[in-house]
Scaffold this active site. Structure first.
Site, PDB file in Angstrom:
ATOM      1  N   HIS A   2      12.172   7.939   5.040  1.00 40.30           N
ATOM      2  CA  HIS A   2      11.392   6.559   4.863  1.00 40.30           C
ATOM      3  C   HIS A   2      10.791   6.651   3.923  1.00 40.30           C
ATOM      4  O   HIS A   2      10.786   5.642   3.229  1.00 40.30           O
ATOM      5  CB  HIS A   2      10.753   6.594   6.357  1.00 40.30           C
ATOM      6  N   GLU A   3       9.925   7.450   3.650  1.00 45.27           N
ATOM      7  CA  GLU A   3       8.839   7.371   2.482  1.00 45.27           C
ATOM      8  C   GLU A   3       9.907   7.316   1.166  1.00 45.27           C
ATOM      9  O   GLU A   3       9.274   6.593   0.252  1.00 45.27           O
ATOM     10  CB  GLU A   3       7.877   8.525   2.345  1.00 45.27           C
TER      11      GLU A   3
ATOM     12  N   GLY B 194       1.556   8.818   9.691  1.00 43.48           N
ATOM     13  CA  GLY B 194       2.830   9.912   9.515  1.00 43.48           C
ATOM     14  C   GLY B 194       2.915  10.622   8.223  1.00 43.48           C
ATOM     15  O   GLY B 194       2.984  11.757   7.800  1.00 43.48           O
ATOM     16  N   ALA B 195       2.948   9.434   7.164  1.00 40.43           N
ATOM     17  CA  ALA B 195       3.076   9.701   5.904  1.00 40.43           C
ATOM     18  C   ALA B 195       2.924   8.511   5.035  1.00 40.43           C
ATOM     19  O   ALA B 195       2.602   7.441   5.602  1.00 40.43           O
ATOM     20  CB  ALA B 195       4.474  10.375   5.541  1.00 40.43           C
ATOM     21  N   MET B 196       2.606   8.703   3.571  1.00 41.84           N
ATOM     22  CA  MET B 196       2.408   7.442   2.856  1.00 41.84           C
ATOM     23  C   MET B 196       3.323   7.551   1.650  1.00 41.84           C
ATOM     24  O   MET B 196       3.121   8.746   0.865  1.00 41.84           O
ATOM     25  CB  MET B 196       0.840   7.375   2.687  1.00 41.84           C
ATOM     26  N   GLU B 197       3.716   6.190   1.079  1.00 45.47           N
ATOM     27  CA  GLU B 197       4.752   6.163   0.280  1.00 45.47           C
ATOM     28  C   GLU B 197       4.048   5.929  -1.151  1.00 45.47           C
ATOM     29  O   GLU B 197       4.734   5.550  -2.118  1.00 45.47           O
ATOM     30  CB  GLU B 197       5.930   5.042   0.541  1.00 45.47           C
TER      31      GLU B 197
ATOM     32  N   GLU C  99      -3.459   2.491   1.544  1.00 47.48           N
ATOM     33  CA  GLU C  99      -2.968   1.517   2.402  1.00 47.48           C
ATOM     34  C   GLU C  99      -3.400   1.453   3.698  1.00 47.48           C
ATOM     35  O   GLU C  99      -3.740   2.351   4.525  1.00 47.48           O
ATOM     36  CB  GLU C  99      -1.394   1.628   2.767  1.00 47.48           C
TER      37      GLU C  99
ATOM     38  N   GLU D 151       8.190  -2.654   5.897  1.00 47.05           N
ATOM     39  CA  GLU D 151       8.299  -1.594   6.871  1.00 47.05           C
ATOM     40  C   GLU D 151       9.542  -1.657   7.854  1.00 47.05           C
ATOM     41  O   GLU D 151      10.410  -0.849   8.168  1.00 47.05           O
ATOM     42  CB  GLU D 151       7.059  -1.449   7.585  1.00 47.05           C
TER      43      GLU D 151
ATOM     44  N   HIS E  61      10.884   3.783   0.542  1.00 45.98           N
ATOM     45  CA  HIS E  61       9.974   2.725  -0.015  1.00 45.98           C
ATOM     46  C   HIS E  61       9.969   2.933  -1.301  1.00 45.98           C
ATOM     47  O   HIS E  61       9.363   1.805  -1.964  1.00 45.98           O
ATOM     48  CB  HIS E  61       8.526   3.380   0.712  1.00 45.98           C
TER      49      HIS E  61
END
Ligand code: BAL
Ligand code: ZN
Length: 872
Positions: free
Chosen positions: A296-297, A260-263, A120, A319, A300
């Protein structure tokens, strides 16, 4: 290299139904064989197939097994001679790429001898040629082949369906993702990793395997992330009826990560910062952040993955909604109303110190932007945090149950689709006919299209037992949007009587430019409590008297507005001093109010810590037309010193009362106690500086040495550094010696020094010398952020120097980083967003520094967009 406009959206001319990817992983040269089933989109006029690519070496293209002609248009691979008709055809593309050379950390890259991906928004095109856009969804099969000893773990999205050994010490793993997905959710990981795993059975009775992968040696820091994941799965099912739709859900941590992170579907890739935690290495804030980012992730998986964005202008669709969901998750986990309020205040603080300035600066954009040069620049606090407020207002307008119905409607209507922000609001409104949202939907959607922070001016009148509050809304112009139409603004309000009791309350849903609230039959003039719970992301202009604010601080039933009253009292005093002589002596009424909050027998420690913390310099600066950051800093420091000295006995009481927590647990109550003890210790060390006392710095040093957890240890270290005590040097050295192998702790060590209060321009030389430290590494985003961003973006008093040396440093670092990682460089470029507000000589020096960066001929799109807008 052209600007992309939302209005130009066209559906794809082709669909890609299946993707079969085969990777031969090698850091220097990875081979990627991509076999796709492609068909024309019958709804679009026939045209060539144009596939996105970036820094790929193309070796072969076959259509239905035969070589075919192709041409390049810039980075795009263009195929013109494709089979006629709508029937699917096979397209096979063979490319290579160089993961070890990929310092942008987009696409496929190596970190610590392992492979990771970040796709992403547009990283997949750096792995293979593709229709790299979120509305093209395909079913993926992925085979990974690699040296077995070096890369024993081979992961991709979905389910592991086959694995085995190959010749020459290599092995393979084959993964099939049961869900169609856009390319930005693709992921692979290969390396020497270990994992913590847990089997769970969901409420609906399905079994799942949860795994958290880290480097060997970090396994003992994964318990909290795993617990957070388990809690996330349970919460989404309980609160919104959204179950986990995968047999296996994996989280993998890497220390080199832009975000921070990715889903990624079923294979979340995380910055180590949001996975690894132990009581010895992580603070309470780290523990809370891990909980919220893991949540959060995970969330998603529905809001983003099952229903995704039609195009990147719709980014807030996933988001804003997912930030809202993670905020609700953290509040629900916090439990009690007072702990929920603390979380709400913290979230609003982020919005007001980061998003409000963005909305007032050169990068201001609507929650749904209209144009971009580089989409990476639009992963912003506006799209995320303001986007979450826009979702929160929808919940406010339809009620909590109505919102749950609305969300169910949204997922039922759009499951498996790529949709727009309009589709979201429509679903929430349709599920709630007759609601304020449904009745005013088109007007409400201005929150998606109009940039800028609305201002609501409140004036009051009391006559013959009737109290009137007149609310008038306006919104300042933003780049490209000179005039704004009125918003729908839910204003939660209450009236506090002379005896401190609540006499009336309600919700005014503003749709007009000016509206009046009237309450009759009052015996005496009440105090209004407006925008309770921060019911809308606006600036409330209310010219309250000190007496009114003190009354709210003492009596308001709304904890947010209680905190807000203290903020207003503090801001007013700072602004008076900044606009006046620069000096101020704190008045007894203010000090007494602060003392009674600090000593209050019933209030939570976490809430007290928030009330006793003065408003941030950036927040104060936003209230000024022209800013001298050093003056703002000096005034805030002066106030803090007075608060420290005048309440010295109270701070000592607060420290002794809250410092012992028993065995460490990162729960809200004990974290709140540690936070208040830490704030007290800082004030005691600050007071010691003026009084010459050595006892409290000595106690702080002892605490630093003996602490049983990182929160207490770091708070004690920070108290010494912030107060500028000479013990800070041995403490910093000792801290480094203790944690030399802990990258995330060293980030704190760098950040603390770069963010320290400036004393005669001493911070920049420290930062420059830390750039030469053997542990500094510009290529690691966490480390770059910990040193450079902590100075340029988070330490205004030290950065904005009259001699412009801070700006020269900034420009050099932006250009240096741009050659390594443009995404990170562009974030650093944003440190100058508010340059036009600076007082001279800083303003001219800042413009010159930005112009110097902008003049570099081969800038990335990322940095070019930021500096061009800044100068426009
Ligand atoms: N989608 C990028 C990382 C995040 O917001 O979760
Ligand atoms: Zn997100």
């Amino acid at each position: 290299n052209a600007v992309i406009y939302r209005a130009d959206y066209q559906p794809p001319a082709y669909w890609i139904d299946t993707v079969d990817l085969c990777f031969d992983l090698d850091p220097a040269k990875t081979r990627v064989l991509n076999k796709m089933k492609v068909r024309r989109n019958p709804q679009v006029a026939p045209q060539p197939l144009k596939l996105d690519g970036d820094e790929l070496n193309l070796a072969r293209v076959l259509v239905n097994g035969q070589g075919t002609s192709f041409k390049m248009e810039g980075d795009r691979l263009v195929l013109e001679n494709l089979p006629e008709g709508d029937a699917p055809f096979d397209l096979e593309i063979f490319t290579t790429c160089a993961p070890a050379k990929n310092s942008k950390l987009m696409g496929l890259y190596t970190s610590n001898d392992s492979f990771f991906t970040q796709c992403e928004a547009e990283g997949f095109r750096r792995i293979t040629y593709f229709l790299d856009r979120p509305d093209v969804m395909a079913s993926y099969t992925v085979t990974l082949r690699a040296d077995k000893q070096k890369y024993p773990v081979l992961l991709s999205n979905g389910n592991l369906v086959d694995q085995g050994d190959l010749d020459d010490g290599r092995h393979f793993a084959k993964w099939v993702d049961p869900h169609r997905k856009p390319s930005y959710l693709f992921a692979l990981v290969a390396g020497q990793l270990v994992c913590r795993e847990q089997k769970i059975t969901s409420r609906s009775g399905n079994d799942h395997l949860l795994q958290v992968y880290v480097r060997a040696g970090d396994l003992d820091k994964t318990e909290h992330a795993m617990n957070s994941l388990i809690a996330s799965v349970a919460w989404d099912e309980a609160r919104f009826g959204l179950p986990l739709d995968l047999e296996r859900f994996m989280i993998v941590a890497t220390s080199d990560f832009n975000m921070g992170a990715m889903e990624n579907k079923g294979l979340n890739i995380f910055n180590t910062k949001y996975v690894l935690a132990s009581q010895a290495t992580a603070t309470d804030t780290d523990f809370m952040n891990i909980e919220s980012v893991v949540g959060h992730e995970y969330f998603h998986n529905w809001s983003g993955n099952r229903v995704t964005c039609r195009d990147w202008f719709q980014l807030s669709l996933k988001e804003g909604l997912t930030v809202f969901r993670d905020q609700e998750f953290s509040q629900d986990l916090a439990g009690e109303a007072s702990a929920r309020a603390v979380k709400r205040i913290e979230d609003v603080r982020v919005l007001r110190t980061a998003q409000f300035p963005e909305d007032a600066g050169p990068m201001a954009h609507p929650v749904r932007p209209e144009q971009y040069l580089e989409i990476n620049n639009f992963y912003t606090v506006t799209v995320y945090e303001k986007g979450a407020e826009v979702v929160r207002m929808q919940q406010t307008l339809v009620g909590r149950e109505g919102f749950e119905k609305g969300l169910a409607q949204y997922f039922q209507r759009h499951d498996g689709q790529a949709v727009t922000c309009d589709d979201f609001a429509q679903a929430i409104a349709d599920a709630n006919p007759g609601s304020h949202l449904a009745n005013n939907l088109e007007q409400f959607k201005r929150w998606y299209s109009q940039a800028g922070t609305p201002r609501v001016k409140a004036t009051t009148r009391f006559e013959n037992g009737t109290y009137e509050i007149t609310l008038s809304q306006s919104c300042p112009p933003t780049p490209g949007q000179a005039a704004k139409e009125p918003f729908v603004i839910p204003v939660a309000w209450g009236l506090v009587g002379a005896d401190g009791r609540e006499v009336a309350g309600g919700m005014q849903v503003m749709t007009q430019a000016t509206e009046t609230i009237r309450v009759d039959g009052l015996a005496s003039e009440p105090v209004p409590s407006l925008l309770r719970g921060f019911s809308a992301p606006v600036v409330l202009e209310w010219d309250a008297t000190d007496a009114q604010l003190l009354a709210l601080l003492e009596h308001d039933t709304d904890p947010f507005n209680r905190w807000e009253a203290a903020q207003r009292l503090g801001v007013r005093r700072m602004l008076d001093a900044i606009r006046g002589s620069g000096a101020i002596t704190l008045d007894d009424a203010y000090l007494q109010a602060m003392r009674s909050i600090l000593r209050h027998p019933k209030l939570d420690a976490a809430f007290k810590e928030l009330v006793l913390t003065l408003p941030a310099e950036t927040y104060v600066s936003e209230q000024l037309d022209e800013v001298d950051p050093q003056r703002v800093h000096a005034v805030r420091e002066s106030l803090r010193e007075q608060l420290a000295s005048a309440l010295a006995g109270d701070w000592a009481w607060a420290y002794e009362e809250h410092k012992e927590n028993g065995a460490y647990r990162p729960d809200h109550v004990s974290a709140g106690r540690r936070a208040l003890a830490g704030l007290a210790l800082t004030h005691l060390c600050i007071a010691a500086r003026s009084s010459g006392d050595t006892v409290w710095p000595g106690k702080a040093y002892q605490r630093f040495k003996d602490a049983s957890n990182m929160t207490d240890r770091f708070n004690a270290l920070s108290a010494l550094v912030v107060s500028g005590h000479e013990l800070s040097r041995p403490a910093l050295d000792r801290f480094h010696g203790m944690f030399r192998g802990e990258a995330l702790v060293l980030d704190k060590w760098f950040a603390l020094q770069a963010g320290a209060p400036d004393r005669g321009g001493n911070v920049l030389p420290v930062v420059r010398s830390l750039m030469q430290h053997p542990d500094f590494n510009l290529r690691n985003p966490n480390r770059a952020r910990s040193l450079i961003f902590s100075y340029c973006s988070a330490n205004p008093g030290a950065f904005h120097r009259a001699d412009a040396a801070g700006y020269v440093f900034w420009g050099d670092r932006v250009l240096e980083l741009d050659g390594v990682n443009p995404q990170v460089a562009a974030r650093l470029a944003r440190a100058m967003d508010r340059w036009r507000k600076l007082a001279e000589p800083m303003r001219s020096a800042a413009r010159e520094a930005i112009a110097r960066v902008a003049a570099k001929p081969d800038l990335s799109n990322d940095v070019r967009e930021v500096v061009t807008r800044a100068l426009a």
